[in-house]
Write an enzyme that holds these catalytic residues in place. Structure first.
Site, mmCIF file in Angstrom:
data_model
loop_
_atom_site.group_PDB
_atom_site.id
_atom_site.type_symbol
_atom_site.label_atom_id
_atom_site.label_comp_id
_atom_site.label_asym_id
_atom_site.label_seq_id
_atom_site.Cartn_x
_atom_site.Cartn_y
_atom_site.Cartn_z
ATOM 1 N N ARG A 65 -19.813 47.841 -27.326
ATOM 2 C CA ARG A 65 -18.916 47.562 -26.202
ATOM 3 C C ARG A 65 -19.479 48.074 -24.884
ATOM 4 O O ARG A 65 -19.083 47.642 -23.813
ATOM 5 C CB ARG A 65 -17.512 48.123 -26.491
ATOM 6 N N TYR A 118 -7.472 28.732 -9.373
ATOM 7 C CA TYR A 118 -7.346 28.585 -10.818
ATOM 8 C C TYR A 118 -5.979 29.120 -11.251
ATOM 9 O O TYR A 118 -5.583 30.217 -10.888
ATOM 10 C CB TYR A 118 -8.488 29.342 -11.503
ATOM 11 N N ASP A 190 -14.470 33.602 -6.347
ATOM 12 C CA ASP A 190 -14.741 32.913 -7.605
ATOM 13 C C ASP A 190 -15.583 31.693 -7.239
ATOM 14 O O ASP A 190 -15.084 30.725 -6.661
ATOM 15 C CB ASP A 190 -13.417 32.519 -8.264
ATOM 16 N N LYS A 215 -18.650 27.294 -17.567
ATOM 17 C CA LYS A 215 -18.830 26.045 -16.836
ATOM 18 C C LYS A 215 -20.318 25.799 -16.604
ATOM 19 O O LYS A 215 -21.043 25.544 -17.539
ATOM 20 C CB LYS A 215 -18.011 26.074 -15.550
HETATM 21 C C1 LIG Z 1 -12.541 27.894 -15.898
HETATM 22 C C2 LIG Z 1 -12.332 28.737 -14.704
HETATM 23 C C3 LIG Z 1 -11.947 30.071 -14.824
HETATM 24 C C4 LIG Z 1 -11.671 30.720 -16.146
HETATM 25 O O1 LIG Z 1 -12.817 30.822 -16.939
HETATM 26 P P1 LIG Z 1 -12.781 30.910 -18.538
HETATM 27 O O2 LIG Z 1 -14.211 31.049 -18.887
HETATM 28 O O3 LIG Z 1 -12.132 29.669 -19.043
HETATM 29 O O4 LIG Z 1 -11.973 32.127 -18.868
HETATM 30 C C5 LIG Z 1 -11.797 30.808 -13.657
HETATM 31 N N1 LIG Z 1 -12.007 30.257 -12.445
HETATM 32 C C6 LIG Z 1 -12.380 28.975 -12.305
HETATM 33 C C7 LIG Z 1 -12.602 28.427 -10.939
HETATM 34 C C8 LIG Z 1 -12.551 28.168 -13.418
HETATM 35 O O5 LIG Z 1 -12.909 26.886 -13.271
#
Ligand SMILES: *Cc1c(COP(=O)(O)O)cnc(C)c1O
Length: 401
Positions: A65, A118, A190, A215
């Site tokens: 961890r 999000y 983000d 992504k």
């Molecule tokens: C998909 C996404 C998230 C969350 O990510 P996960 O890997 O699904 O937990 C956060 N912010 C944005 C802009 C996203 O597209």
């Protein structure tokens, strides 16, 4: 300071994607990174254990961890791509977002969040943090006037996406940093939609950059992950909390992410070009009253996008004339993109936000948060752009009237 950055100053993102953060020699002379699939690490004797805890040993790992060599390579590569001092990896994008936010606020703090974001990030700030007496203000996307007005003495953190989902607004990042820094308000972007290929928000004064590695970074729709990059001291604070909360990346997920990142630059260049072509084709189409793509001069934040981004990303959001059902017929008539949430992978994906993230709302509630029933989000993959365009045009044609 990430090792990657010291060694490789000045190298281009395409080179960093392949080599960034990786040692010249992996163990055993393996060309690709070994997956160190272990939960814990052994000490040869008590003396080695004691010297490790006293900081006299060059051992780095203790327990799964707290760190893993394969995961560390992901972190070093992201730091190299972002040209940020340090980065840490998580089990998912949301683990990264929530751990970072929790690390920076306490009861009585105030957080500012841009409203076009999000859904789960919004839920975390507006519902979960609220349980712990952390206050928040939602401000309209990219509106720095509203942001400035929202700042309070107890504001600790401002969170935005760049570009945002689904309308792809891009705030003036330099100005955002200028507003927050002197007030000792931390900024977190983000940048999942942008990737470090298109945007290095940290170089524009932003404190922390977070990505859903699920992504573009991993890029193959086969693994969940998250990363956070930024100033070394701040990243350390978040790492300490990650090690408590436990949302760490698994070594196998780290390997897939690392492998995916090798092709990040070529994939994103292709996706930038295809999305731009798709956006232009849609903007010229009589059944499409509006397209939101930050690369189009018609996008309200195009000047910010052009100033801060090196490419405009692979997501095109557009409005199709007609009812929810009319638009579903268009989505169903497209033969190449698959219907799924997510974005950024090699396969093109298509969705109607009204039927995906906003399904449980009524049409009126959706309109109130700015989500039209006719909205479509198209996340281009790496297929041929002409094929993608021809396919979508045939879907619009086949379902008209
Ligand atoms: C998909 C996404 C998230 C969350 O990510 P996960 O890997 O699904 O937990 C956060 N912010 C944005 C802009 C996203 O597209």
């Amino acid at each position: 300071m990430g090792m990657g950055q010291e060694d490789q100053a000045g190298r281009k993102p395409a080179t960093e994607a392949v080599h960034g953060g990786e040692p010249r020699q992996h163990p055993y002379g393996a060309l690709s990174a070994p997956i160190v699939q272990t939960a814990t690490y052994t000490f040869s004797d008590t003396a080695e254990l004691v010297s490790f805890f006293e900081g006299r040993s060059d051992r780095t790992e203790e327990y799964g961890r707290y760190g893993n060599p394969t995961v560390r390579l992901v972190e070093e590569k992201v730091a190299a791509l972002e040209t940020a001092p340090d980065a840490i990896a998580f089990s998912s994008g949301m683990a990264a977002v929530t751990t970072a936010i929790l690390a920076l606020v306490k009861s009585g703090s105030h957080v500012v969040l841009f409203s076009d974001c999000y859904r789960r990030t919004r839920q975390f700030v507006t519902s979960v943090l609220a349980k712990f007496e952390v206050e928040h203000t939602l401000v309209p996307p990219a509106d720095l006037g509203e942001l400035e007005a929202a700042l309070r003495p107890n504001t600790k953190l401002v969170i935005s996406e760049a570009p945002t989902n689904p309308y792809q607004t891009v705030p003036d990042l330099g100005r955002l940093a200028e507003l927050c820094e002197p007030r000792r308000v931390r900024t977190m972007i983000d940048a999942t939609f942008a990737t470090p290929i298109n945007l290095q928000a940290h170089t524009h004064g932003i404190d922390l950059v977070v990505h859903s590695a699920t992504k573009y970074l991993a890029g193959h729709n086969d693994v969940l992950g998250g990363v956070l990059a930024g100033k070394a001291g701040l990243v350390d604070v978040v790492r300490d909390l990650r090690n408590v909360l436990g949302g760490v990346m698994d070594p196998s997920a780290a390997y897939l992410t690392l492998r995916g990142m090798k092709t990040l630059d070529v994939r994103v260049q292709r996706q930038n070009a295809s999305a731009m072509a798709l956006a232009e084709a849609l903007e010229a189409h009589p059944r499409v009253p509006r397209v939101w793509y930050p690369g189009l001069p018609s996008h309200p934040n195009h000047p910010h996008a052009a100033r801060y981004m090196r490419g405009f990303g692979g997501v095109v959001t557009f409005l199709v004339e007609g009812t929810l059902e009319d638009v579903s017929r268009v989505v169903d008539a497209a033969r190449i993109p698959r219907i799924a949430p997510s974005l950024g992978g090699v396969e093109s994906l298509i969705e109607q936000p009204a039927l995906m993230s906003f399904f449980e709302m009524t049409t009126e509630q959706r309109e109130a948060v700015g989500i039209h029933d006719g909205l479509v989000r198209y996340a281009v993959g790496i297929e041929d752009a002409d094929d993608l365009i021809a396919d979508l045009l045939q879907a619009l044609e086949a379902t008209k009237g």
